[in-house]
Design an enzyme around this catalytic site. Sequence first.
Site, PDB file in Angstrom:
ATOM      1  N   LYS A 121      17.554  20.306 -13.088  1.00  0.00           N
ATOM      2  CA  LYS A 121      16.759  19.090 -13.272  1.00  0.00           C
ATOM      3  C   LYS A 121      17.535  17.949 -13.896  1.00  0.00           C
ATOM      4  O   LYS A 121      18.376  18.133 -14.761  1.00  0.00           O
ATOM      5  CB  LYS A 121      15.540  19.371 -14.163  1.00  0.00           C
ATOM      6  CG  LYS A 121      14.459  20.179 -13.513  1.00  0.00           C
ATOM      7  CD  LYS A 121      13.856  19.542 -12.257  1.00  0.00           C
ATOM      8  CE  LYS A 121      12.960  18.375 -12.548  1.00  0.00           C
ATOM      9  NZ  LYS A 121      11.700  18.754 -13.214  1.00  0.00           N
TER      10      LYS A 121
ATOM     11  N   HIS B  10       0.835  -1.226   0.000  1.00  0.00           N
ATOM     12  CA  HIS B  10       0.000   0.000   0.000  1.00  0.00           C
ATOM     13  C   HIS B  10       0.859   1.262   0.000  1.00  0.00           C
ATOM     14  O   HIS B  10       0.443   2.293   0.532  1.00  0.00           O
ATOM     15  CB  HIS B  10      -0.943   0.046   1.216  1.00  0.00           C
ATOM     16  CG  HIS B  10      -1.680  -1.220   1.461  1.00  0.00           C
ATOM     17  ND1 HIS B  10      -2.915  -1.492   0.916  1.00  0.00           N
ATOM     18  CD2 HIS B  10      -1.343  -2.325   2.181  1.00  0.00           C
ATOM     19  CE1 HIS B  10      -3.322  -2.691   1.303  1.00  0.00           C
ATOM     20  NE2 HIS B  10      -2.381  -3.223   2.061  1.00  0.00           N
TER      21      HIS B  10
ATOM     22  N   GLU C 147      10.278   7.010 -17.862  1.00  0.00           N
ATOM     23  CA  GLU C 147       8.918   7.514 -18.092  1.00  0.00           C
ATOM     24  C   GLU C 147       8.383   7.081 -19.454  1.00  0.00           C
ATOM     25  O   GLU C 147       7.210   6.732 -19.603  1.00  0.00           O
ATOM     26  CB  GLU C 147       8.896   9.043 -17.999  1.00  0.00           C
ATOM     27  CG  GLU C 147       9.097   9.550 -16.585  1.00  0.00           C
ATOM     28  CD  GLU C 147       9.307  11.064 -16.556  1.00  0.00           C
ATOM     29  OE1 GLU C 147       8.516  11.738 -15.905  1.00  0.00           O
ATOM     30  OE2 GLU C 147      10.249  11.561 -17.183  1.00  0.00           O
TER      31      GLU C 147
ATOM     32  N   SER D 190      16.226  19.743 -18.136  1.00  0.00           N
ATOM     33  CA  SER D 190      15.050  20.556 -18.425  1.00  0.00           C
ATOM     34  C   SER D 190      15.495  21.745 -19.260  1.00  0.00           C
ATOM     35  O   SER D 190      16.600  22.265 -19.078  1.00  0.00           O
ATOM     36  CB  SER D 190      14.430  21.031 -17.110  1.00  0.00           C
ATOM     37  OG  SER D 190      13.718  22.237 -17.313  1.00  0.00           O
TER      38      SER D 190
END
Length: 481
Positions: free
Chosen positions: A285, A158, A292, A279
Site C-alpha cells: 500500500k 458528472h 485525505e 499500511s
Amino acid sequence: MVQKALWSGRYGSGMDDSTLEFTSSLDVDVALGFYDIMGSLAHVTMLRDCGILSNSDADEIIDGLRTLLDDVRGGRLGIDHGLEDIHTNIEHALTALKGPVGGKLHTGRSRNDQVATDLRMYLRDAVLEAAKCIDALIKTLVDLAEGSRSAIMPGLTHMQHAQPVTAAQHMMAHAFRLGRDADRFLESFERINVCPLGAGALAGTTYPIDRGQTSDLLGFGRPTENSMDSVSDRDFVMEAAFCASMLAVHLSSMAEELVLWSSPEFGFIEMDDRYTTGSSMMPQKKNPDVAELIRGRAGGVIGGLVSALVLVKGLPLTYNRDLQEDKKAVMEPMRTVVQCASMMSKVVSTMRFDEGRMSSLVKEGHVNATDMADYLVAKGMPFREAHGAVGSAVRFCVREKKGLEELTLSEMRGFSDLIDEDVFDVLPIEKCVERRRSFGGTSPQSVEAQISMTLDSLSDRECRISRKMSAIDDCWNRLAG
Ligand code: ARG
C-alpha cells in the site's frame, strides 16, 4: 489550583476552583500574549500623552511591559493558571515586576475592548499569513501548469468523460479558486483592521483619551465608531472563519481529486513517497493520507465558522461571556488552513502526471463527440440536429467498440451525408483541445493567458501583503522601543 485575586471589586471571597477552571480562557488566549502587551504599550503611551498618567508612571509601566514582551518573545512568560486569562496574567506579571504602579495600566480600559483589540491584531496577521500561503500554493500550481501544457486528460462532468482538457487547464482551475480565497482574506483584513480599544466596558470612558492615537500606534486603519458595537460584534471573526472555510472547501475538493487520481482506476498521478504513508498490514500500500487529511480537516474548519455564527446569533448587546468562545472558533481553523495549504503545496509540487495513462483514457468515452457535432454545424446543420446525428454515431461506436475517429468515411456518412474526408482533421484529441480558444478555454493559448493573468495577480498581492506586514512590523518596532 489557587485562585489569585487581581481585583476584588464587590467580592469578599474568590471564586470556586471549579468555576475558575470552567471559566478560564488561558489555554486558548495564551496565544494572544504578544498582542496583549502591544495593546497595553499603545494604551499607556496614549494615557501619558493625554496627561492621564504621569510621565514617570508611564515610563515605569512601559519598561515593565517591554520586559514582559521579551519574555513572551523568548517563550519565557510564566503563566499563572490561578488567573483566568492572558490579560489578567500580564497585568499581574507587570505588577509583580513594577509594584502598585502596574495597577494604573488598566485606567480607562476594560478587558472587553482589550480582548476585541487583541483578537483583531491576531487575526490581522493570520489572514495575511493565510493569503501568503495560498499564493505559494498558487505558484506551485502555475509551475505545474507550465509543465503540463500538452498533457491531455479526459475532462469530466458528472464524473463521466466529457471533453478533453489539458492538465494545465485543470491546475489553473484550482489556481483561480484559490486566487479568490487569497483576495477574500485580504478584503477581510480591511474590516478586521479597525481598533476597538477605548470603547471601555461598553460605553466609552470619562477619561480624555485619544482613540485615534492608540489606533495609529497599533497600525489600525481607524478606531471603531460605536463603543457598544466595538465590544459586542464578532463579525470580523465570522468573516475570517468563513474565508478559512471557503479555503478549506477548495483544498478539500482538490484533495479529493488527488485521492481519486492516485488510485489505480484513474492512475493520473503518482504522489511522492514523502507525502504518502504505508499500511501497517498490507505491504504493497501507498496511501494518499496527506490529501485525505486535508480533506478531513475541512470539517473542523467549517465547524469553527458554524460555532462562531451560532455563538453570536442569540446575544443581546453588548459583551457577554459567551464571546470568550470566539477565539476557539477561529484561531485553530486559521492555523489548520495554513498548514493544509502548505502541505498541499508539497504534495502538488512533487507529484508526477502519468501522461501515457491520461492519453490512453482520453481515447475512451468519445470525448470528441461535441467536436463532430460542431463540424456538422459548420457544414450548415442546426446544432440540435447535429447533436442527434452524432448521438447515433456514438451509439454505433459503443456497439462496435470503436472511437468516432476510427469509423470509416462511409460508416460516418450513414449518419449524415454532410460528412467529408475533412472530418478526420477535427477528430484528433489534440485538435479538440487546440480549437477551444475562447477566453478561459482549454487551448494552449488560452491557458497561457490564464497563467500570465495569475502571475500578475500574484505579484500584485505580494506587494499588498508585504506592505501591510511591514506597516505592522514598524508599529511593533516603535512600541517595543
Ligand atoms: N477571557 C475573556 C474573553 O475572552 C476576556 C474578557 C472578559 N470580560 C469580562 N467582562 N469578563 O472574552
